[in-house]
Design a protein around this motif. Structure first.
Motif, PDB file in Angstrom:
ATOM      1  N   THR A 337       0.821  -1.214   0.000  1.00 21.95           N
ATOM      2  CA  THR A 337       0.000   0.000   0.000  1.00 21.95           C
ATOM      3  C   THR A 337       0.854   1.263   0.000  1.00 21.95           C
ATOM      4  OG1 THR A 337      -0.178  -0.040   2.421  1.00 21.95           O
ATOM      5  CG2 THR A 337      -1.916  -1.139   1.169  1.00 21.95           C
ATOM      6  N   ILE A 355      -5.937  -9.112  -1.521  1.00 22.42           N
ATOM      7  CA  ILE A 355      -6.705  -7.888  -1.316  1.00 22.42           C
ATOM      8  C   ILE A 355      -7.750  -8.023  -0.206  1.00 22.42           C
ATOM      9  CG2 ILE A 355      -6.324  -7.060  -3.664  1.00 22.42           C
ATOM     10  CD1 ILE A 355      -9.194  -7.911  -4.327  1.00 22.42           C
ATOM     11  N   GLU A 356      -8.294  -9.234  -0.034  1.00 19.84           N
ATOM     12  CA  GLU A 356      -9.346  -9.419   0.981  1.00 19.84           C
ATOM     13  C   GLU A 356      -8.807  -9.322   2.408  1.00 19.84           C
ATOM     14  OE1 GLU A 356      -7.842 -13.451  -0.329  1.00 19.84           O
ATOM     15  OE2 GLU A 356      -8.508 -11.607  -1.332  1.00 19.84           O
ATOM     16  N   GLU A 360     -11.139  -2.229   3.496  1.00 23.61           N
ATOM     17  CA  GLU A 360     -11.584  -1.689   2.212  1.00 23.61           C
ATOM     18  C   GLU A 360     -11.124  -0.246   2.008  1.00 23.61           C
ATOM     19  OE1 GLU A 360     -15.318  -3.186   0.249  1.00 23.61           O
ATOM     20  OE2 GLU A 360     -15.888  -3.489   2.344  1.00 23.61           O
ATOM     21  N   LEU A 363      -7.881  -0.180   0.213  1.00 25.29           N
ATOM     22  CA  LEU A 363      -7.857  -0.759  -1.130  1.00 25.29           C
ATOM     23  C   LEU A 363      -7.485   0.287  -2.175  1.00 25.29           C
ATOM     24  CD1 LEU A 363      -8.297  -3.415  -2.589  1.00 25.29           C
ATOM     25  CD2 LEU A 363     -10.706  -2.813  -2.848  1.00 25.29           C
ATOM     26  N   GLU A 367      -4.641   0.092  -5.023  1.00 22.33           N
ATOM     27  CA  GLU A 367      -4.924   0.336  -6.441  1.00 22.33           C
ATOM     28  C   GLU A 367      -3.924   1.330  -7.035  1.00 22.33           C
ATOM     29  OE1 GLU A 367      -8.821   1.822  -6.927  1.00 22.33           O
ATOM     30  OE2 GLU A 367      -9.814   0.101  -6.001  1.00 22.33           O
ATOM     31  N   TRP A 416     -15.643  -3.991  -9.654  1.00 16.27           N
ATOM     32  CA  TRP A 416     -14.328  -3.451  -9.277  1.00 16.27           C
ATOM     33  C   TRP A 416     -13.372  -3.518 -10.463  1.00 16.27           C
ATOM     34  CZ3 TRP A 416      -9.416  -5.871  -8.499  1.00 16.27           C
ATOM     35  CH2 TRP A 416      -8.453  -5.033  -7.902  1.00 16.27           C
TER      36      TRP A 416
END
Length: 452
Positions: A337, A355-356, A360, A363, A367, A416
């Motif tokens: 991240t 990612i899970e 959130e 996230l 990205e 997504w």
């Protein structure tokens, strides 16, 4: 505040060698706003006790508080008198060799369990004796806790949060000191310094080998990191085994995770590339599979967990590899991240069941980092299919990983992917992984993003 450690395993004077402190001397070390004095109240072959007495400067605590959120604490506080994070600093400085598992004089003692008894006078415990039991009983300690009244002259005021605590266990000295180093500030639920990402490394190092399986792991992590959600979640994700618990298919002995790894490996082989970076590589299972692809000349794994990277190095037997093979592999400690130039320049990036495990709200950071900074030509990503979860029965033993922060249905996953396509100019193709069932799909889903 006073901490004593007693060894009754013959010859008990081995304690002096391990602590690297001579029983015939009083030694002192400087700590923040005070001094730690180390001495031996009793020394014999049958019983040897080492004490560390922390002498804090109350005026210095106020002068050097750096604006800590203490209101009346400048005038009334317990910091000079209770075992707290100041004591862990004293342990780290006074007993650094033992805490790190070093003993030059008798290195064979490091791995030998001793009959140890610890007494802490006094200890601030937020949560009372129940918290003490939660923390120490799973580690095999015999616990005695004496709670002190707020004021013995006014019993109607009730009990305080202060205890004199005695702990007994047959354990290595390094393990004992590691337990105290982590758990003293957890019990006190305070720290005398600002907590940042370096604390995750400290927690991982000192918690290695015991924190992973501790039933109060989440309580320990969140208190140790002062309830900073981002840091706590990263630490819990690092401590937790990074790969999902295998889900066994009904008509095959092959696990779902094996299917995922094979599908990702096959996809990379189809692309005929020479470089790949596995983001969130965990214990190196995918890397081990990728090594079979002779066309790959540069294989890098990155993970937030230093422990997982150590396991990966052992799994891959890096220390025994021939030079030509070893040069193909690189393991990096880092977070996906955050921007990291070391991750740039790869043709393919993989994120297998990663990612899970993120909140959130983190996230978006992932990205931007992956699709806007790392910018590989191809990204291969897998994640569970939430639609599949209705096939689990209540007594199902092979369920999703407990650290999942979210799971997406097939529709949510496609939405997504479309967002990624529109925001970062990558085309995508979604593929099911595992046995497909009508109306719910497959247990996992893979997407291959390609740069437009």
């Amino acid at each position: 505040m006073l901490l004593t450690i007693t060894n009754s395993r013959y010859p008990a004077t081995d304690l002096g060698f391990l602590l690297h402190k001579h029983p015939g001397k009083v030694q002192s070390v400087e700590v923040v706003n005070g001094k730690a004095h180390v001495f031996y109240p009793e020394v014999s072959d049958e019983r040897c006790t080492c004490a560390i007495l922390l002498d804090m400067d109350p005026v210095g605590l106020v002068r050097n508080s750096d604006g800590n959120p203490f209101a009346l604490d400048q005038y009334v506080n317990d910091r000079p008198y209770v075992a707290s994070s100041f004591m862990t600093s004293a342990i780290s400085k006074g007993f650094s060799s033992a805490l790190n598992g070093n003993c030059k004089a008798k290195p064979e003692l490091v791995s030998i369990p001793l009959q140890l008894e610890v007494q802490l006078s006094v200890l601030s415990v937020k949560g009372g004796e129940e918290v003490l039991q939660q923390l120490f009983l799973p580690l095999g300690y015999e616990l005695t806790a004496i709670q002190h009244p707020l004021d013995p002259h006014f019993p109607e005021w009730g009990e305080s949060r202060y205890f004199t605590v005695t702990l007994k266990n047959t354990v290595t000295l390094q393990a004992l000191l590691s337990h105290l180093y982590v758990l003293i500030p957890v019990m006190d639920n305070e720290k005398h310094y600002w907590v940042n990402e370096e604390e995750i490394t400290k927690l991982m190092n000192k918690g290695k080998g015991w924190l992973e399986e501790h039933p109060a792991k989440e309580l320990i992590v969140r208190r140790y990191l002062r309830y900073q959600q981002k840091l706590s979640n990263e630490a819990l994700a690092a401590i937790t085994v990074s790969e999902d618990t295998p889900v066994v298919e009904k008509e095959s002995k092959q696990t779902l995770h094996d299917i995922r790894l094979k599908a990702v490996s096959d996809e990379i082989a189809r692309l005929q590339v020479r470089s790949v970076v596995d983001l969130g590589c965990g214990e190196g299972r995918l890397i081990k599979l990728l090594l079979e692809n002779k066309q790959l000349q540069r294989i890098t794994g990155m993970d937030v967990s230093s422990r997982s990277l150590e396991v990966a190095a052992r799994r891959l037997k890096l220390d025994k590899m021939i030079d030509t093979q070893r040069k193909r592999i690189n393991l990096l400690h880092g977070s996906l991240t955050y921007r990291d130039r070391r991750l740039q320049g790869y043709e393919v990036a993989t994120l297998v069941e990663v990612i899970e495990h993120l909140d959130e709200d983190r996230l978006l950071a992932l990205e931007k980092n992956v699709f806007n900074e790392i910018l590989p030509d191809t990204i291969v990503l897998t994640t569970p299919n939430k639609d599949w979860n209705i096939t689990f029965t209540e007594d199902e033993t092979m369920k999703r990983h407990s650290d999942h922060r979210f799971e997406w249905t097939r529709e949510e996953f496609q939405a997504w992917c479309e967002h990624i396509r529109d925001a970062y100019k990558y085309t995508y193709e979604i593929k099911p992984l595992g046995e497909e069932i009508e109306a719910v799909g497959a247990p996992s889903q893979m997407v291959v993003f390609s740069k437009q």
